[in-house]
Design a protein around this motif. Structure first.
Motif, PDB file in Angstrom:
ATOM      1  N   PHE A 199       0.845  -1.168  -0.066  1.00  0.00           N
ATOM      2  CA  PHE A 199       0.076   0.031   0.216  1.00  0.00           C
ATOM      3  C   PHE A 199       0.927   1.404  -0.129  1.00  0.00           C
ATOM      4  O   PHE A 199       0.535   2.287  -0.650  1.00  0.00           O
ATOM      5  N   ALA A 200       2.124   1.454   0.820  1.00  0.00           N
ATOM      6  CA  ALA A 200       2.692   2.401   0.982  1.00  0.00           C
ATOM      7  C   ALA A 200       3.444   2.650  -0.603  1.00  0.00           C
ATOM      8  O   ALA A 200       3.403   3.910  -1.086  1.00  0.00           O
ATOM      9  N   GLU A 201       3.715   1.561  -1.011  1.00  0.00           N
ATOM     10  CA  GLU A 201       4.276   1.760  -2.617  1.00  0.00           C
ATOM     11  C   GLU A 201       3.452   2.237  -3.296  1.00  0.00           C
ATOM     12  O   GLU A 201       3.728   3.225  -4.100  1.00  0.00           O
ATOM     13  N   ASP A 202       2.235   1.777  -3.541  1.00  0.00           N
ATOM     14  CA  ASP A 202       1.161   2.321  -4.420  1.00  0.00           C
ATOM     15  C   ASP A 202       0.771   3.741  -3.727  1.00  0.00           C
ATOM     16  O   ASP A 202       0.747   4.544  -5.118  1.00  0.00           O
ATOM     17  N   ARG A 203       0.753   4.125  -2.917  1.00  0.00           N
ATOM     18  CA  ARG A 203       0.296   5.498  -2.649  1.00  0.00           C
ATOM     19  C   ARG A 203       1.509   6.548  -2.928  1.00  0.00           C
ATOM     20  O   ARG A 203       0.917   7.644  -3.314  1.00  0.00           O
ATOM     21  N   ARG A 204       2.689   5.983  -3.102  1.00  0.00           N
ATOM     22  CA  ARG A 204       3.919   6.699  -3.571  1.00  0.00           C
ATOM     23  C   ARG A 204       3.532   7.225  -4.932  1.00  0.00           C
ATOM     24  O   ARG A 204       3.720   8.117  -5.704  1.00  0.00           O
ATOM     25  N   ARG A 205       2.746   6.155  -5.745  1.00  0.00           N
ATOM     26  CA  ARG A 205       2.588   6.374  -7.172  1.00  0.00           C
ATOM     27  C   ARG A 205       1.418   6.886  -7.501  1.00  0.00           C
ATOM     28  O   ARG A 205       1.035   7.743  -8.296  1.00  0.00           O
ATOM     29  N   ILE A 206       0.279   6.450  -6.738  1.00  0.00           N
ATOM     30  CA  ILE A 206      -1.115   6.761  -6.979  1.00  0.00           C
ATOM     31  C   ILE A 206      -1.455   7.368  -5.614  1.00  0.00           C
ATOM     32  O   ILE A 206      -1.818   6.439  -4.714  1.00  0.00           O
ATOM     33  N   SER A 208      -4.496   8.387  -4.950  1.00  0.00           N
ATOM     34  CA  SER A 208      -5.816   8.132  -4.577  1.00  0.00           C
ATOM     35  C   SER A 208      -5.765   6.565  -3.536  1.00  0.00           C
ATOM     36  O   SER A 208      -6.730   6.127  -3.166  1.00  0.00           O
ATOM     37  N   THR A 209      -4.644   6.100  -3.552  1.00  0.00           N
ATOM     38  CA  THR A 209      -4.539   4.596  -2.787  1.00  0.00           C
ATOM     39  C   THR A 209      -5.025   4.853  -1.410  1.00  0.00           C
ATOM     40  O   THR A 209      -4.655   5.644  -0.747  1.00  0.00           O
ATOM     41  N   PRO A 210      -5.776   3.929  -0.894  1.00  0.00           N
ATOM     42  CA  PRO A 210      -6.331   4.069   0.670  1.00  0.00           C
ATOM     43  C   PRO A 210      -5.340   3.810   1.559  1.00  0.00           C
ATOM     44  O   PRO A 210      -4.285   3.137   1.035  1.00  0.00           O
ATOM     45  N   VAL A 211      -5.397   4.511   2.675  1.00  0.00           N
ATOM     46  CA  VAL A 211      -4.417   4.333   3.750  1.00  0.00           C
ATOM     47  C   VAL A 211      -4.756   2.909   4.249  1.00  0.00           C
ATOM     48  O   VAL A 211      -5.929   2.465   4.693  1.00  0.00           O
ATOM     49  N   PHE A 212      -3.706   2.243   4.430  1.00  0.00           N
ATOM     50  CA  PHE A 212      -3.735   1.111   5.033  1.00  0.00           C
ATOM     51  C   PHE A 212      -2.966   1.027   6.874  1.00  0.00           C
ATOM     52  O   PHE A 212      -2.082   1.341   7.001  1.00  0.00           O
ATOM     53  N   ALA A 213      -4.099   0.614   7.520  1.00  0.00           N
ATOM     54  CA  ALA A 213      -3.677   0.530   9.105  1.00  0.00           C
ATOM     55  C   ALA A 213      -2.549   1.705   9.416  1.00  0.00           C
ATOM     56  O   ALA A 213      -1.269   1.284   9.619  1.00  0.00           O
ATOM     57  N   PRO A 214      -2.813   2.796   9.591  1.00  0.00           N
ATOM     58  CA  PRO A 214      -1.693   4.012   9.510  1.00  0.00           C
ATOM     59  C   PRO A 214      -0.938   3.876  10.760  1.00  0.00           C
ATOM     60  O   PRO A 214       0.160   4.154  11.132  1.00  0.00           O
ATOM     61  N   ALA A 215      -1.714   3.089  11.869  1.00  0.00           N
ATOM     62  CA  ALA A 215      -0.791   2.887  13.150  1.00  0.00           C
ATOM     63  C   ALA A 215      -0.083   1.610  13.308  1.00  0.00           C
ATOM     64  O   ALA A 215       0.188   1.243  14.221  1.00  0.00           O
ATOM     65  N   GLY A 216      -0.160   0.808  12.154  1.00  0.00           N
ATOM     66  CA  GLY A 216       0.755  -0.280  12.041  1.00  0.00           C
ATOM     67  C   GLY A 216       0.376  -1.567  12.863  1.00  0.00           C
ATOM     68  O   GLY A 216      -0.976  -1.433  13.148  1.00  0.00           O
ATOM     69  N   GLN A 217       1.049  -2.360  13.115  1.00  0.00           N
ATOM     70  CA  GLN A 217       0.770  -3.680  13.948  1.00  0.00           C
ATOM     71  C   GLN A 217       1.543  -3.677  15.330  1.00  0.00           C
ATOM     72  O   GLN A 217       2.738  -3.115  15.402  1.00  0.00           O
ATOM     73  N   SER A 218       1.028  -4.293  16.119  1.00  0.00           N
ATOM     74  CA  SER A 218       1.570  -4.536  17.321  1.00  0.00           C
ATOM     75  C   SER A 218       1.259  -6.025  17.789  1.00  0.00           C
ATOM     76  O   SER A 218       0.617  -6.870  17.177  1.00  0.00           O
ATOM     77  N   THR A 219       1.829  -6.610  18.963  1.00  0.00           N
ATOM     78  CA  THR A 219       1.592  -7.693  19.416  1.00  0.00           C
ATOM     79  C   THR A 219       1.625  -7.810  21.063  1.00  0.00           C
ATOM     80  O   THR A 219       2.250  -6.702  21.368  1.00  0.00           O
ATOM     81  N   GLN A 220       1.328  -8.766  21.370  1.00  0.00           N
ATOM     82  CA  GLN A 220       1.206  -9.171  22.799  1.00  0.00           C
ATOM     83  C   GLN A 220       1.785 -10.227  23.541  1.00  0.00           C
ATOM     84  O   GLN A 220       1.811 -11.493  22.655  1.00  0.00           O
ATOM     85  N   LEU A 221       2.740 -10.118  24.438  1.00  0.00           N
ATOM     86  CA  LEU A 221       3.789 -11.612  24.918  1.00  0.00           C
ATOM     87  C   LEU A 221       3.057 -11.536  26.315  1.00  0.00           C
ATOM     88  O   LEU A 221       3.248 -10.634  27.032  1.00  0.00           O
TER      89      LEU A 221
END
Ligand code: SF4
Length: 409
Positions: A199-206, A208-221
Motif C-alpha cells: 500500500f505504501a508503495e502504491d500510494r507513492r505512485r497513485i 488515491s490509494t487508500p491508507v492501510f492501518a496507519p498505526a501499524g501492527q503490534s503484538t502481545q507477549l
C-alpha cells in the motif's frame, strides 16, 4: 440478553489483552466525527497499569480453542455472549459522542473459522466508518489463520491491527495453546507487513490509494505463564521489530485466571508486574536508544536486574565507557548515559552549539542528574567520579528498586 449484560461480559472478557494504546495515528479527515491525536494520548491506566480509555471489548467470548492461560477458553465455565455488528456500532458511537471513550479496541474469541470471525470484526469496523461516520481510533485483532485478504480488508478500516504472539516459543505454545500455531501467528504478521509495504508503495505512485492501518501492527507477549527467561523474550521482541516492523510489543504479566486451574500453568498467585515493567524498559531501549537485544542482557544473567533499570545496569557492566563528556560526545554516546533520555540528549547537542553547558543547566534540559551524575563530565569536570560500580549501584539501587515481586512462586 440485553446490551448492558453483553457489554459487561464482553468488556470483562477483553481486559486481559494489554495491547491497547492508540499511538501513531492521525485524523481521518472531513465528514466524520472523532479524532485521534497522533502522540499516544488515548491512555488512561488502571491501578495495575492497563489502558482503559478505549472501549475494549470482545465481539464474542465463545472460543473453540482451549488456551490454558485464558479465561475464555472452551472448557472454562463462564457466561458466553456475542454482539452483533449493529450493536457494537451503536455502542461505540454513543460512547464516543458522550466522551466516555476515545477509540475502540475490538477482539474476539475464535467462535468459528478464523475467516468468519474476521468477517464479523471487519463488518463492525466498516459499518462504524461508513454508516456511523466514525473517525476515531480502531484497534482490531487479527485472528491467526485468517486469509491474507481479510488482513488487507481489516487494514482499510482499522488504524492498528495486531496478532498476539502470546508465548515466546513454539514449545510453550504447544504446551499451553496447542490449537494455535506459531507459524500462523507469524504468518499473519508477515501478511500485514507485506500488505502494508504494498500500500505504501502504491500510494507513492497513485495518491488515491487508500491508507492501510496507519498505526501499524503490534503484538502481545504474556510474561510468566511459561518458562522463558527475559533474554529469550527480548531476543524475540528484537526479531519481531526487525522482521515485521512492529510498532509495539506489549508485555502482559500473566494473571492467573480465577475460574481456571490447570496443572500446566505456574502456581503463582500474583502477576509478575515488576518483571513486566523491566521488560517495558528494555523494550524502550530497543526502540528509542539503539540498543540491540544482545546488548541489553550481555552479562551472565538471563533476567533483567531487579534493582536497576536496564540502561543503568548496562552502564555499570560497561563502566570503562564512562564518563561521557557532554561537552564533546556525539548524540549516540550521550544517549547511552543513564538519566539522559532521547529528548534530553538532543537538547544537549543543540544547546552546546550556541553556549557552553553547565551542570545546573542539565536539569532544565531534562536530565535526571541524580542518576546521570556518576556517568558524565563537562569539559573534564566531574559531579561524581564513576570509580566504583559497586558504590554506584548502592547509591542508585534503593531509589530504583521495585517493591513488586519479580518472580513469585
Ligand atoms: S484463542 Fe485462546 S487466548 Fe484467544 S480467546 Fe480463545 S482461548 Fe482465549
Amino acid at each position: 440478553m440485553d446490551i448492558c449484560e453483553k457489554l459487561s461480559i464482553l468488556a470483562d472478557a477483553a481486559k486481559y489483552d494489554a495491547s491497547c494504546a492508540s499511538s501513531g495515528s492521525g485524523p481521518r479527515g472531513k465528514g466524520s466525527f472523532g479524532h485521534n491525536v497522533p502522540a499516544g494520548v488515548c491512555h488512561s491506566w488502571t491501578a495495575d497499569g492497563r489502558c482503559v480509555s478505549l472501549l475494549k471489548v470482545l465481539y464474542s467470548n465463545a472460543c473453540r480453542y482451549d488456551c490454558a492461560y485464558c479465561v475464555n477458553r472452551a472448557s472454562s465455565d463462564i457466561r458466553r455472549a456475542a454482539f452483533t455488528p449493529d450493536e457494537l456500532v451503536d455502542l461505540t458511537a454513543a460512547f464516543y459522542r458522550r466522551n466516555y471513550i476515545e477509540g475502540l479496541f475490538l477482539s474476539s474469541g475464535v467462535f468459528s473459522d478464523p475467516d468468519i470471525v474476521m468477517e464479523k470484526l471487519i463488518a463492525t469496523a466498516k459499518k462504524l466508518r461508513r454508516e456511523a461516520g466514525y473517525g476515531g481510533y480502531i484497534h482490531m485483532k487479527i485472528i491467526p489463520g485468517a486469509g491474507e485478504r481479510y488482513i488487507r480488508e481489516a487494514g482499510l478500516w482499522a488504524d492498528r491491527l495486531s496478532a498476539n504472539i502470546e508465548l515466546p516459543t513454539a514449545k510453550s505454545l504447544n504446551a499451553l495453546a496447542p490449537q494455535k500455531s506459531g507459524e500462523s501467528i507469524l504468518g499473519a504478521m508477515r501478511d500485514f507487513s507485506e500488505t502494508s509495504c504494498r500500500f505504501a508503495e502504491d500510494r507513492r505512485r497513485i495518491k488515491s490509494t487508500p491508507v492501510f492501518a496507519p498505526a501499524g501492527q503490534s503484538t502481545q507477549l504474556i510474561v510468566g505463564a511459561s518458562e522463558e527467561d527475559d533474554r529469550q523474550i527480548i531476543n524475540l521482541s528484537g526479531a519481531l521489530y526487525r522482521k515485521f516492523s512492529l510498532r509495539r510489543v506489549y508485555y502482559s504479566a500473566f494473571i492467573p485466571p480465577v475460574q481456571v486451574t490447570d496443572p500446566r500453568l505456574p502456581g503463582i498467585t500474583r502477576p509478575p508486574l515488576a518483571r513486566e515493567h523491566r521488560l517495558y524498559q528494555a523494550d524502550w531501549l530497543l526502540r528509542f536508544y539503539n540498543f540491540t537485544p544482545e546488548e541489553i542482557l550481555d552479562g551472565q544473567d538471563a533476567y533483567l536486574d531487579a534493582q536497576l533499570d536496564p540502561k543503568t545496569a548496562w552502564a555499570l557492566r560497561h563502566i570503562a565507557r564512562f564518563p561521557v563528556d557532554l561537552a564533546r560526545a556525539g548524540y549516540e554516546e550521550i544517549l547511552r548515559v543513564p538519566g539522559i533520555g532521547s529528548r534530553s540528549a538532543l537538547r544537549i547537542v543543540e544547546t552546546r552549539r550556541s553556549r557552553s553547558l553547565s551542570f545546573e543547566a542539565l536539569r532544565r534540559l531534562g536530565v535526571v542528574v541524580k542518576r546521570a551524575r556518576y556517568f558524565i563530565t563537562l569539559g573534564g569536570a566531574f559531579i561524581d567520579r564513576p570509580d566504583n560500580p559497586g558504590r554506584i549501584r548502592r547509591m542508585l539501587a534503593p531509589a530504583d528498586a521495585l517493591q513488586l515481586p519479580l518472580f513469585e512462586v
